[in-house]
Design an enzyme around this catalytic site. Sequence first.
Site, mmCIF file in Angstrom:
data_model
loop_
_atom_site.group_PDB
_atom_site.id
_atom_site.type_symbol
_atom_site.label_atom_id
_atom_site.label_comp_id
_atom_site.label_asym_id
_atom_site.label_seq_id
_atom_site.Cartn_x
_atom_site.Cartn_y
_atom_site.Cartn_z
ATOM 1 N N LYS A 161 0.875 -1.179 0.000
ATOM 2 C CA LYS A 161 0.000 0.000 0.000
ATOM 3 C C LYS A 161 0.904 1.217 0.000
ATOM 4 O O LYS A 161 1.862 1.279 0.766
ATOM 5 C CB LYS A 161 -0.889 -0.056 1.250
ATOM 6 C CG LYS A 161 -1.467 1.261 1.723
ATOM 7 C CD LYS A 161 -2.444 1.023 2.876
ATOM 8 C CE LYS A 161 -2.377 2.129 3.922
ATOM 9 N NZ LYS A 161 -3.239 1.855 5.088
ATOM 10 N N ASP A 189 -3.516 4.815 -0.365
ATOM 11 C CA ASP A 189 -4.226 5.417 0.775
ATOM 12 C C ASP A 189 -3.988 6.924 0.725
ATOM 13 O O ASP A 189 -2.840 7.379 0.758
ATOM 14 C CB ASP A 189 -3.678 4.839 2.091
ATOM 15 C CG ASP A 189 -4.436 5.335 3.323
ATOM 16 O OD1 ASP A 189 -5.365 6.160 3.175
ATOM 17 O OD2 ASP A 189 -4.083 4.894 4.440
HETATM 18 O O1 OSB Z 1 -4.129 5.680 7.330
HETATM 19 O O2 OSB Z 1 -3.732 3.652 7.646
HETATM 20 C C1 OSB Z 1 -3.457 4.824 7.859
HETATM 21 C C2 OSB Z 1 -0.294 5.108 9.999
HETATM 22 C C3 OSB Z 1 -0.616 6.177 10.804
HETATM 23 C C4 OSB Z 1 -1.825 6.806 10.611
HETATM 24 C C5 OSB Z 1 -2.714 6.362 9.630
HETATM 25 C C6 OSB Z 1 -2.405 5.271 8.839
HETATM 26 C C7 OSB Z 1 -1.160 4.654 9.006
HETATM 27 C C8 OSB Z 1 -0.682 3.554 8.173
HETATM 28 C C9 OSB Z 1 0.372 2.655 8.766
HETATM 29 O O3 OSB Z 1 -1.035 3.387 7.027
HETATM 30 C C10 OSB Z 1 -0.037 1.245 8.890
HETATM 31 C C11 OSB Z 1 0.910 0.471 9.781
HETATM 32 O O4 OSB Z 1 0.792 0.563 11.022
HETATM 33 O O5 OSB Z 1 1.767 -0.232 9.245
HETATM 34 MG MG MG Z 2 -5.584 4.652 6.171
#
Ligand code: OSB
Ligand code: MG
Length: 369
Positions: A161, A189
């Site tokens: 992602k 994302d």
């Molecule tokens: O939007 O999923 C998200 C990390 C911090 C805040 C929001 C998000 C994320 C990640 C990291 O995408 C996912 C992970 O912990 O590996």
């Molecule tokens: Mg997210």
Amino acid sequence: MRLEGFRLHEVEMPLAFPFETSFGREVLRRCLVLSVESGGVQGHGECVAAREPLYSAETTGTAWHVLTEFFLPALLGVEVASPEEVPRRLAGWRGHPMAKAAVEAAVWDLVGRLRGASLSRLLGGTRPQVEVGVSLGLEPTLDALLARIEAYRGQGYRRIKVKVKPGWDLEVVSAIRARFGVDLPLSVDANGAYGLEDAAHLQGLDRHGLAMIEQPLAPDDLVDHAELARRLATPICLDESIRHAQDARQALNLGACRVINIKAARVGGLTEALRIHDLCRARGVPVWCGGMLETGVGRAANLALASLPGFVLPSDLSESRRYYAEDLATPPATLGPGGRMVVPSGPGLGVEVREEVLRARSLRSTRLP
Ligand code: OSB
Ligand code: MG
């Protein structure tokens, strides 16, 4: 069990790699670690609220405030029959889902340890291992991002992602497809970085066969997500927009998403996460477990949640070393063959907190009573 005492630490953890999203760059991650004690046994929960209110309105500071002023005093000395009682007792206070989720997580761990049952088993998990993907932040250059993808793909992660934002999207996805082919399971994302006026631009993603686009629009824009979904072939997955099972039901009824990212912390705890899981499973909607760069404490809980049968897509769960040179819990989470991670099977979270690391990383701490 009687909730005899609480201990709260605010910690600062240096990230192994800076993590950048459409709303900012993190180098040092702040979080809270809560411990609850009963009969000489301790349970632990992580509060994932960050230093700044970027992902959501909560911060480590607001969580500290509501925990120490309201939630923990209300629960101190209270006899609870099961972890589900925690959200019921905290329901009168609006908001603050991450602070609430941390208390509930600590009580789930405590109950598991007292009963000798793993959290996965308590929650109804059905899989000893879960498929995991990796979430990659924005990088200074495309070459740097491609090199990261190459490395993680080599380690066996089942899905990549990448974070996107206006100006860092179509060309990035094109370059990834050109380099790694159409078979690489890939999603993006946006953390709410777009508006409905970007619909035509986002249609440019459709030819790349993405597994999904996560949270393209702002958290409050459920109706606009439904409109965007009608204009995109790429499935929309919601993260920030889903605050509880009611949101999930309404989002699905509106056609605002086809996939849901479940984070227990975002929805106020594991009990609410289970409700969303059950709702989606009944409706045939795939879910996966999102991450918030958790330490080993929070990640063990995420692994247990991801072992439920409705979590049919790879979750955002990476190895400890991807996040921290020195993690808060032991043993560290590692990737096994086939891009799978073993769900801890020991009592509760199935990992132990490294007290010396917790103390070394602690910025402040308090206890009740
Ligand atoms: O939007 O999923 C998200 C990390 C911090 C805040 C929001 C998000 C994320 C990640 C990291 O995408 C996912 C992970 O912990 O590996
Ligand atoms: Mg997210």
